[in-house]
Scaffold this motif. Structure first.
Motif, PDB file in Angstrom:
ATOM      1  N   ASP A 278      16.554 -13.776  61.316  1.00  0.00           N
ATOM      2  CA  ASP A 278      16.464 -14.487  62.594  1.00  0.00           C
ATOM      3  C   ASP A 278      17.855 -14.922  63.064  1.00  0.00           C
ATOM      4  O   ASP A 278      18.193 -14.787  64.237  1.00  0.00           O
ATOM      5  CB  ASP A 278      15.526 -15.702  62.413  1.00  0.00           C
ATOM      6  N   ILE A 279      18.658 -15.415  62.121  1.00  0.00           N
ATOM      7  CA  ILE A 279      20.019 -15.828  62.485  1.00  0.00           C
ATOM      8  C   ILE A 279      20.778 -14.605  63.018  1.00  0.00           C
ATOM      9  O   ILE A 279      21.475 -14.678  64.032  1.00  0.00           O
ATOM     10  CB  ILE A 279      20.764 -16.443  61.263  1.00  0.00           C
ATOM     11  N   LYS A 280      20.591 -13.490  62.333  1.00  0.00           N
ATOM     12  CA  LYS A 280      21.331 -12.266  62.716  1.00  0.00           C
ATOM     13  C   LYS A 280      20.898 -11.774  64.095  1.00  0.00           C
ATOM     14  O   LYS A 280      21.735 -11.510  64.958  1.00  0.00           O
ATOM     15  CB  LYS A 280      21.058 -11.184  61.664  1.00  0.00           C
ATOM     16  N   THR A 281      19.599 -11.693  64.319  1.00  0.00           N
ATOM     17  CA  THR A 281      19.152 -11.055  65.573  1.00  0.00           C
ATOM     18  C   THR A 281      19.183 -12.019  66.757  1.00  0.00           C
ATOM     19  O   THR A 281      19.385 -11.587  67.891  1.00  0.00           O
ATOM     20  CB  THR A 281      17.725 -10.476  65.446  1.00  0.00           C
ATOM     21  N   SER A 282      19.016 -13.318  66.495  1.00  0.00           N
ATOM     22  CA  SER A 282      18.972 -14.249  67.639  1.00  0.00           C
ATOM     23  C   SER A 282      20.349 -14.451  68.248  1.00  0.00           C
ATOM     24  O   SER A 282      20.475 -14.802  69.419  1.00  0.00           O
ATOM     25  CB  SER A 282      18.426 -15.610  67.195  1.00  0.00           C
ATOM     26  N   GLY A 283      21.390 -14.254  67.442  1.00  0.00           N
ATOM     27  CA  GLY A 283      22.753 -14.481  67.934  1.00  0.00           C
ATOM     28  C   GLY A 283      23.088 -15.965  68.053  1.00  0.00           C
ATOM     29  O   GLY A 283      24.172 -16.338  68.508  1.00  0.00           O
ATOM     30  N   ARG A 284      22.165 -16.833  67.636  1.00  0.00           N
ATOM     31  CA  ARG A 284      22.448 -18.279  67.705  1.00  0.00           C
ATOM     32  C   ARG A 284      23.420 -18.659  66.597  1.00  0.00           C
ATOM     33  O   ARG A 284      23.408 -18.053  65.519  1.00  0.00           O
ATOM     34  CB  ARG A 284      21.165 -19.080  67.511  1.00  0.00           C
ATOM     35  N   TYR A 288      22.904 -24.212  64.784  1.00  0.00           N
ATOM     36  CA  TYR A 288      21.599 -24.417  65.426  1.00  0.00           C
ATOM     37  C   TYR A 288      20.515 -24.580  64.343  1.00  0.00           C
ATOM     38  O   TYR A 288      19.651 -25.443  64.426  1.00  0.00           O
ATOM     39  CB  TYR A 288      21.293 -23.214  66.331  1.00  0.00           C
ATOM     40  N   TYR A 289      20.595 -23.742  63.307  1.00  0.00           N
ATOM     41  CA  TYR A 289      19.592 -23.774  62.234  1.00  0.00           C
ATOM     42  C   TYR A 289      19.782 -25.020  61.361  1.00  0.00           C
ATOM     43  O   TYR A 289      18.809 -25.620  60.905  1.00  0.00           O
ATOM     44  CB  TYR A 289      19.667 -22.487  61.397  1.00  0.00           C
ATOM     45  N   LEU A 290      21.039 -25.380  61.158  1.00  0.00           N
ATOM     46  CA  LEU A 290      21.292 -26.590  60.351  1.00  0.00           C
ATOM     47  C   LEU A 290      20.726 -27.810  61.089  1.00  0.00           C
ATOM     48  O   LEU A 290      20.059 -28.656  60.489  1.00  0.00           O
ATOM     49  CB  LEU A 290      22.790 -26.780  60.118  1.00  0.00           C
ATOM     50  N   ASP A 291      20.982 -27.881  62.400  1.00  0.00           N
ATOM     51  CA  ASP A 291      20.490 -29.033  63.174  1.00  0.00           C
ATOM     52  C   ASP A 291      18.958 -29.092  63.135  1.00  0.00           C
ATOM     53  O   ASP A 291      18.370 -30.166  63.008  1.00  0.00           O
ATOM     54  CB  ASP A 291      20.973 -28.949  64.631  1.00  0.00           C
ATOM     55  N   LYS A 292      18.348 -27.923  63.251  1.00  0.00           N
ATOM     56  CA  LYS A 292      16.885 -27.876  63.229  1.00  0.00           C
ATOM     57  C   LYS A 292      16.363 -28.372  61.868  1.00  0.00           C
ATOM     58  O   LYS A 292      15.387 -29.116  61.795  1.00  0.00           O
ATOM     59  CB  LYS A 292      16.448 -26.423  63.459  1.00  0.00           C
ATOM     60  N   ALA A 293      17.027 -27.969  60.788  1.00  0.00           N
ATOM     61  CA  ALA A 293      16.595 -28.388  59.447  1.00  0.00           C
ATOM     62  C   ALA A 293      16.807 -29.882  59.240  1.00  0.00           C
ATOM     63  O   ALA A 293      16.099 -30.518  58.460  1.00  0.00           O
ATOM     64  CB  ALA A 293      17.351 -27.592  58.377  1.00  0.00           C
ATOM     65  N   LYS A 294      17.780 -30.443  59.955  1.00  0.00           N
ATOM     66  CA  LYS A 294      18.086 -31.874  59.772  1.00  0.00           C
ATOM     67  C   LYS A 294      17.225 -32.764  60.668  1.00  0.00           C
ATOM     68  O   LYS A 294      17.150 -33.965  60.460  1.00  0.00           O
ATOM     69  CB  LYS A 294      19.575 -32.127  60.084  1.00  0.00           C
ATOM     70  N   ASP A 339      26.645 -11.738  54.246  1.00  0.00           N
ATOM     71  CA  ASP A 339      27.709 -12.491  54.920  1.00  0.00           C
ATOM     72  C   ASP A 339      27.136 -13.753  55.579  1.00  0.00           C
ATOM     73  O   ASP A 339      27.729 -14.825  55.520  1.00  0.00           O
ATOM     74  CB  ASP A 339      28.396 -11.618  55.986  1.00  0.00           C
ATOM     75  N   ILE A 340      25.969 -13.598  56.197  1.00  0.00           N
ATOM     76  CA  ILE A 340      25.342 -14.768  56.850  1.00  0.00           C
ATOM     77  C   ILE A 340      24.975 -15.809  55.786  1.00  0.00           C
ATOM     78  O   ILE A 340      25.216 -17.014  55.963  1.00  0.00           O
ATOM     79  CB  ILE A 340      24.092 -14.341  57.657  1.00  0.00           C
ATOM     80  N   ALA A 341      24.423 -15.332  54.661  1.00  0.00           N
ATOM     81  CA  ALA A 341      24.027 -16.261  53.596  1.00  0.00           C
ATOM     82  C   ALA A 341      25.245 -17.016  53.064  1.00  0.00           C
ATOM     83  O   ALA A 341      25.194 -18.243  52.864  1.00  0.00           O
ATOM     84  CB  ALA A 341      23.341 -15.492  52.461  1.00  0.00           C
ATOM     85  N   LEU A 342      26.344 -16.303  52.875  1.00  0.00           N
ATOM     86  CA  LEU A 342      27.546 -16.959  52.335  1.00  0.00           C
ATOM     87  C   LEU A 342      28.057 -18.012  53.313  1.00  0.00           C
ATOM     88  O   LEU A 342      28.438 -19.121  52.921  1.00  0.00           O
ATOM     89  CB  LEU A 342      28.644 -15.918  52.065  1.00  0.00           C
ATOM     90  N   GLU A 343      28.024 -17.659  54.605  1.00  0.00           N
ATOM     91  CA  GLU A 343      28.496 -18.614  55.617  1.00  0.00           C
ATOM     92  C   GLU A 343      27.578 -19.844  55.678  1.00  0.00           C
ATOM     93  O   GLU A 343      28.040 -20.982  55.774  1.00  0.00           O
ATOM     94  CB  GLU A 343      28.553 -17.909  56.977  1.00  0.00           C
ATOM     95  N   LEU A 344      26.286 -19.581  55.578  1.00  0.00           N
ATOM     96  CA  LEU A 344      25.314 -20.679  55.612  1.00  0.00           C
ATOM     97  C   LEU A 344      25.545 -21.625  54.424  1.00  0.00           C
ATOM     98  O   LEU A 344      25.595 -22.852  54.584  1.00  0.00           O
ATOM     99  CB  LEU A 344      23.904 -20.092  55.563  1.00  0.00           C
TER     100      LEU A 344
END
Ligand code: CMC
Length: 428
Positions: A278-284, A288-294, A339-344
């Motif tokens: 979702d992170i990859k395809t949404s381009g967000r 955004y995901y961290l804020d949503k989780a918090k 790469d996305i996982a490492l950045e996250l």
């Protein structure tokens, strides 16, 4: 003199026996507290409640330590095969060459399914969730082996039942995948070892046999080893709770599969890949995901983060992260999700919300990327976890029986209405 803890309630003191584990973990025993004082203890989710004394697995969450029967997970992950670890967990000691050979032969012997059992796959719609199939089929196996239902009360047959389950779980898993994609079953090949045989049953085609690949087989063995046991987690506690009624190994384990299915437990490995996709395809942005989780008004959680016991790091996640690069290189693959996982992960390590709550990547965070690399389809990920956890469930079932533990039966504090009279419907 044995150590005691003293609890004082309304001025009256109660002495509670203190026990110490082999790694100096301490507990006090409250078994007699209710009869002596009228009080029970309250611990929803059992975050601070011991249900058993166990010799199987040691987890030290503060220091990121995991050991199977005393052996550090890092050493085992480096040197052992999954089959060796099954034997270690279930029987308590590393097998010698002769025992291991016998165990391997038993696994090979029990791999195939009775033809009538195979027919049951036809009753599932092709889109059935593989965990539902796995749980149902594991329970069904018992119908074809009624002799093993009484294993413990008869006092024999355990070895055969354990080998049967360890072996058949892999056949059932592979067949459920083949059925879901409308392909014929590949019968087990007794000449292949545990992981290779599973890959053959998953991926051989009538026109092309599964081609042996050492990197893939080792990566699969590593995945299974890292999932093999984790002391009193939700699914293992479920297996123990069911087993405590003296239910047979098949039904106890099929209940464990259901508990594992949930997204907060084994189902998280699918959740992680969906989240990364979702992170990859949404381009967000990741923020955004961290804020949503918090956000306290949102139930969204970062999948693959947090753990009830690990409050520093999960050693299984570190091992996977370290091995991933190597496996991808050896397979000549790249995965943008890594790469996305490492950045996250990097972002969460700098984020006060995650740091203050000790939320670090758990085993599920990197395991899905490994499974992708070795070609396992996404909806099979939690099933893979279940195959890995099988020796841990069996070992716990056996230990509970050996210790002849009492039936699981927690207490509660009732908060509903007090006694009132019933009024017939026409008078209400
Ligand atoms: N994302 C955002 N916030 C989280 C997360 C997360 N993944 N995990 C926990 N929190 C927060 C939670 O909201 C709570 O915040 P507050 O104190 O402000 O209310 C705090 O951290 C403690 O969380 P908890 O739910 O009380 O912790 P728990 O020990 O009951 O739950 C957990 C552990 C693994 C279920 C949880 O961390 C979680 O839901 N993680 C995501 C799902 C996941 O990755 N599961 C796999 C677990 S490891 C493999 C396995 O055993 O299956």
């Amino acid at each position: 003199m044995s150590e005691k803890a003293t609890l004082t309630i309304d001025g009256k003191s109660y002495e509670l026996e203190v026990s110490t584990g082999s790694e100096n973990e301490k507990c006090f025993d409250i078994q007699k507290l209710r009869t002596e004082s009228g009080f029970i203890t309250m611990d929803p989710g059992f975050g601070n409640t011991g249900s058993c004394y166990s010799d199987i697995t040691y987890v030290d969450g503060a220091n990121g330590i995991l050991r199977y029967r005393g052996y550090p997970i890092e050493e085992i992950a480096e040197k052992a095969s999954f089959v060796e670890i099954c034997s270690l967990l279930i029987y308590g000691e590393l097998p010698n060459a002769e025992i291991l050979d016998k165990f391997r032969k038993a696994l090979a012997e029990h791999a195939s399914l009775h033809t009538n059992l195979e027919q049951h796959f036809k009753g599932f719609p092709p889109s059935s969730p593989p965990m539902a199939i796995l749980s149902a089929m594991l329970n069904l196996v018992s119908c074809f082996h009624p002799d093993v239902l009484e294993v413990y009360s008869e006092g024999h047959g355990f070895d055969r039942t354990a080998a049967l389950l360890l072996s058949k779980v892999r056949t059932i898993a592979a067949y459920s995948y083949r059925m879901s994609v409308g392909k014929p079953f590949n019968r087990p090949n007794p000449h292949l070892d545990y992981c290779a045989n599973f890959l053959h049953m998953m991926f051989s085609e009538p026109y092309r046999e599964y081609e042996r690949n050492e990197v893939i087989e080792k990566a699969l063995s590593l995945f299974l080893i890292l999932h093999a046991d984790h002391e009193q987690n939700c699914s293992t506690s479920t297996v123990r709770a069911v087993a405590s009624s003296r239910a047979n190994l098949f039904s106890s384990i099929s209940s464990g599969v259901c508990a594992l299915w949930g997204p907060l437990h084994g189902g998280a490995n699918i959740g992680v890949i969906n989240m990364l996709e979702d992170i990859k395809t949404s381009g967000r942005p990741i923020d955004y995901y961290l804020d949503k989780a918090k956000d306290k008004n949102n139930d969204y959680r970062l999948m693959g983060f947090g753990h009830r016991v690990y409050k520093n790091f999960d050693p299984r996640s570190r091992i996977l992260k370290n091995r991933l690069d190597e496996v991808l290189k050896e397979l000549n693959k790249k995965d943008p999700l890594l790469d996305i996982a490492l950045e996250l992960e990097e972002k969460t390590l700098k984020d006060d919300y995650f740091v203050s709550r000790n939320l670090y990547p758990n085993v599920d965070f990197y395991s899905g990327i490994l499974l992708r690399a070795i070609g396992i389809p996404l909806d099979m990920y939690t099933v893979m976890f279940a195959i890995g956890r099988m020796p841990g469930w069996i070992a716990n079932w056996r230990e509970l029986h050996d210790q002849r533990l009492r039936i699981s039966r927690p207490r509660q504090i009732y908060t509903g209405p007090q006694e009132r009279s019933f009024t017939p419907v026409e008078e209400r």
